[in-house]
Design an enzyme around this catalytic site. Structure first.
Site, mmCIF file in Angstrom:
data_model
loop_
_atom_site.group_PDB
_atom_site.id
_atom_site.type_symbol
_atom_site.label_atom_id
_atom_site.label_comp_id
_atom_site.label_asym_id
_atom_site.label_seq_id
_atom_site.Cartn_x
_atom_site.Cartn_y
_atom_site.Cartn_z
ATOM 1 N N ALA A 386 82.271 25.586 67.171
ATOM 2 C CA ALA A 386 80.827 25.355 67.178
ATOM 3 C C ALA A 386 80.290 25.332 65.756
ATOM 4 O O ALA A 386 80.633 26.181 64.936
ATOM 5 C CB ALA A 386 80.118 26.446 67.986
ATOM 6 N N CYS A 387 79.466 24.334 65.473
ATOM 7 C CA CYS A 387 78.796 24.269 64.175
ATOM 8 C C CYS A 387 77.369 23.801 64.391
ATOM 9 O O CYS A 387 76.908 23.660 65.520
ATOM 10 C CB CYS A 387 79.539 23.359 63.202
ATOM 11 S SG CYS A 387 79.442 21.599 63.603
ATOM 12 N N ASP A 388 76.673 23.576 63.312
ATOM 13 C CA ASP A 388 75.256 23.249 63.388
ATOM 14 C C ASP A 388 75.011 21.992 64.206
ATOM 15 O O ASP A 388 74.117 21.934 65.038
ATOM 16 C CB ASP A 388 74.709 23.079 61.966
ATOM 17 C CG ASP A 388 73.201 23.091 61.923
ATOM 18 O OD1 ASP A 388 72.605 23.891 62.658
ATOM 19 O OD2 ASP A 388 72.619 22.314 61.151
ATOM 20 N N SER A 394 83.577 20.746 62.236
ATOM 21 C CA SER A 394 84.029 21.433 63.452
ATOM 22 C C SER A 394 84.970 20.544 64.258
ATOM 23 O O SER A 394 85.910 21.028 64.886
ATOM 24 C CB SER A 394 82.833 21.856 64.310
ATOM 25 O OG SER A 394 82.149 20.732 64.813
ATOM 26 N N ILE A 419 76.058 24.457 68.254
ATOM 27 C CA ILE A 419 75.753 25.820 68.688
ATOM 28 C C ILE A 419 74.638 25.820 69.725
ATOM 29 O O ILE A 419 74.657 26.604 70.675
ATOM 30 C CB ILE A 419 75.384 26.690 67.471
ATOM 31 C CG1 ILE A 419 76.631 26.954 66.616
ATOM 32 C CG2 ILE A 419 74.759 28.010 67.896
ATOM 33 C CD1 ILE A 419 76.372 27.758 65.371
#
Length: 589
Positions: A386-388, A394, A419
């Protein structure tokens, strides 16, 4: 300190919520940009009939997609439907493209129907669920459509006009380059997508509708500042940071994954000055030459940027010149900073961890030093990176771990997502960068969370695989993570090595980068030993004691079985390990 942390997380959430309404729909923006570039009157292939599609896409399709996505983020499919209905009210109640209105009405529609469901869902009598659900969505959407048509649309139209006039005034005053003073640090602090897709994309699309192109698409996407910093590391850096910068340059400039240069800036915070100077000079050049793009460039690859440039040779050359100026300026300033640096720490990975820890502690965060539960095939059914934005680094991290999981014989799905889209599901292992772990835990408290310094090269991946296969548990303290395999590189007779081979399994990408890293180190040390890559199935050709094979912990057993007579260097990462520098220091050829 807790208040500061929560404020920071709230700011990240606000920026991310804006970008997450646009990023899943970037394909539609690109399709509109291609349509505009090809078929309008001054396009490559003018076509009056197809050109009539440009307006409806801009006015209706793109805002409705944003409103749909915004509603979906809040309350799933029902929120998406109500958000879309409300967005139509804003569109028809205004005379300008209603992107900002869609960003307001989409989430508002989702939130309203969510609150309705929370209040009345349990009161619905059996057999009337479908009737109530359908009519409630329709009536709530109808009410919001009227609100948007008479109130939100006109207000947002006025605000959009004011913002557009403000941007135009800044451009006319030649002050747009100053925006990079904010943009470049914000990129490194995980706000790059919020700025690019939450602010610049909606404003830029409106500029394209009026002028045929927009410079706003180039502000954050310009790869020049990052390229200059990585090039400075390649020339004046030390150790693994120097050797790994070449591979990082390729991924950054051609792949468009800008996140790969962020750790290099975090290693030495004074390099923020180089990034800002490069961004300012690049934007100044774009503005001076009247450069711009016809649609968003995502990812920020030079290939994507060139593909979305206006028709003609000069528009492309103007953009290339702006990127070149940004790269040269950031390189010169970064070179001065690195050349003047007298520190002896030369491990990118160690500096990454130290910088991330100091950064987190200064903001009131606790550095994640352990996982929340035992990791095994009984406790984990899927792995999520999970990333922005749920893209970029990711996705590459998920690809790396997916390959390791397959090689270990495990049938676990490994995926990546934003996320904001995480669900609170048990038996899920979520991997995030340390900076974003608090938000991930807030979205999915029931999951197992593992923090890493860098998605592209983390020793925790091998730990996760080892724990899942029952070989060993994940280290409780990050500092206890081993940096090499049981085979000690000190025991290798390095002065009797005639060739170095980097072994790989199914994917050759990291092995190629590792090979180039070793070659760069050997060139700097004037070591004349050939370095190549080889698939594990081909290692029988290198089964000799004067051949050293480099591989990772997860492939160690397979590699040693394929070439038992060779010497081995087992590392945690083929790209960023400090073992290469130590190895070169002990070789005298």
């Amino acid at each position: 300190m807790e208040e500061k942390v929560s404020l920071k997380v709230r700011v990240q959430k606000l920026g991310t919520s804006l970008s997450n309404m646009v990023m899943p729909n970037i394909g539609a923006f690109i399709a509109w940009g291609v349509l505009t570039a090809l078929f309008i009157a001054d396009g490559y292939l003018p076509n009056e009939q197809l050109a009539t599609v440009v307006g409806p896409m801009l006015t209706y399709l793109l805002p409705i997609l944003i409103g749909y996505t915004g509603g979906y983020m809040i309350h799933g499919q029902r929120g998406a439907v109500v958000g879309s209905i409300a967005t139509v009210g804003a569109i028809t109640g205004s005379s300008v493209p209603m992107f900002i209105g869609a960003m307001v009405m989409g989430p508002l529609g989702g939130w309203t129907i969510k609150k309705f469901d929370e209040k009345f869902q349990e009161k619905i009598r059996p057999g009337f669920e479908m009737l109530v659900n359908n009519f409630s969505a329709g009536l709530v959407g109808f009410a919001l459509l009227l609100l948007a048509f008479y109130a939100i649309g006109p207000v947002v139209s006025t605000l959009t006009g004011a913002v557009g006039n403000g941007v135009e005034a800044i451009v006319n005053a030649r002050l747009l380059p100053m925006a990079n003073i904010i943009i470049e640090p914000a990129k490194v602090l995980f706000l790059n997508n919020a700025l690019n897709h939450g602010i610049f994309t909606p404003l830029g699309v409106e500029q394209v509708a009026q002028a045929g192109k927009s410079i706003l698409f180039l502000l954050e996407a310009n790869p020049g500042p990052g390229l200059g910093i990585l090039l400075a590391y390649a020339v004046f850096g030390k150790g693994s940071a120097k050797s790994s910068s070449w591979g990082a340059m390729v991924i950054h400039f051609f792949g468009g994954i800008h996140e790969i240069y962020f750790p290099y800036v975090m290693m030495k915070p004074t390099l923020f000055l180089a990034a800002m100077a490069g961004g300012i000079s690049g934007t100044f050049t774009f503005q001076l030459l009247d450069a711009g793009l016809k649609s968003p460039a995502s990812p920020g690859s030079i290939i994507a940027i060139m593909a979305t440039a206006p028709k003609g040779v000069w528009p492309h050359l103007n953009i290339l010149l702006g990127v070149l100026v940004a790269a040269v300026v950031s390189f010169l300033i970064a070179a001065l900073i690195l050349h003047a640096d007298k520190s002896t720490e030369d491990s990118l990975e160690a500096a990454q961890a130290a910088t991330q820890a100091a950064k987190a502690q200064s903001k009131g965060q606790l550095v994640s030093t352990s996982v929340d539960a035992v990791v095994s095939t009984d406790s984990v059914e899927k792995i999520i990176f999970a990333c922005d934005a749920g893209m970029g680094s990711s996705a590459m991290g998920a690809s790396i771990l997916r390959d390791k999981v397959k090689k270990a014989g495990l049938e676990l799905p490994v995926s990546n997502q934003a996320i904001s889209n995480l669900l609170d599901t048990p038996k899920t292992l979520i991997v995030t960068q340390e900076e974003l772990t608090p938000r991930a835990k807030d979205k999915s408290p029931s999951a197992i969370h593992v923090s890493v310094d860098n998605f592209l090269a983390s020793p925790r991946y091998d730990e996760i695989v080892a724990s899942l296969t029952g070989a060993s548990p994940i280290a409780e303290i990050e500092g206890d993570i081993p940096t090499s395999a049981p085979v000690d590189s000190q025991e290798i007779d390095l002065n009797h090595i005639d060739a170095v081979v980097v072994a790989y399994g199914k994917a050759q990408g990291t092995a190629t980068m590792g090979c180039e890293t070793i070659r760069a180190i050997f060139r700097n040390k004037n070591i004349r030993i050939p370095v190549s890559t080889a698939k594990i199935s081909e290692l029988g050709e290198f089964n000799s004691k004067n051949i050293m094979i480099v591989t990772t912990i997860s492939l160690q057993a397979e590699v040693q079985q394929a070439a038992p007579n060779s010497q081995f260097l087992i590392v945690d990462s083929l790209v960023t390990t400090p073992e290469y520098d130590k190895m070169a220091a002990r070789m005298y050829k």
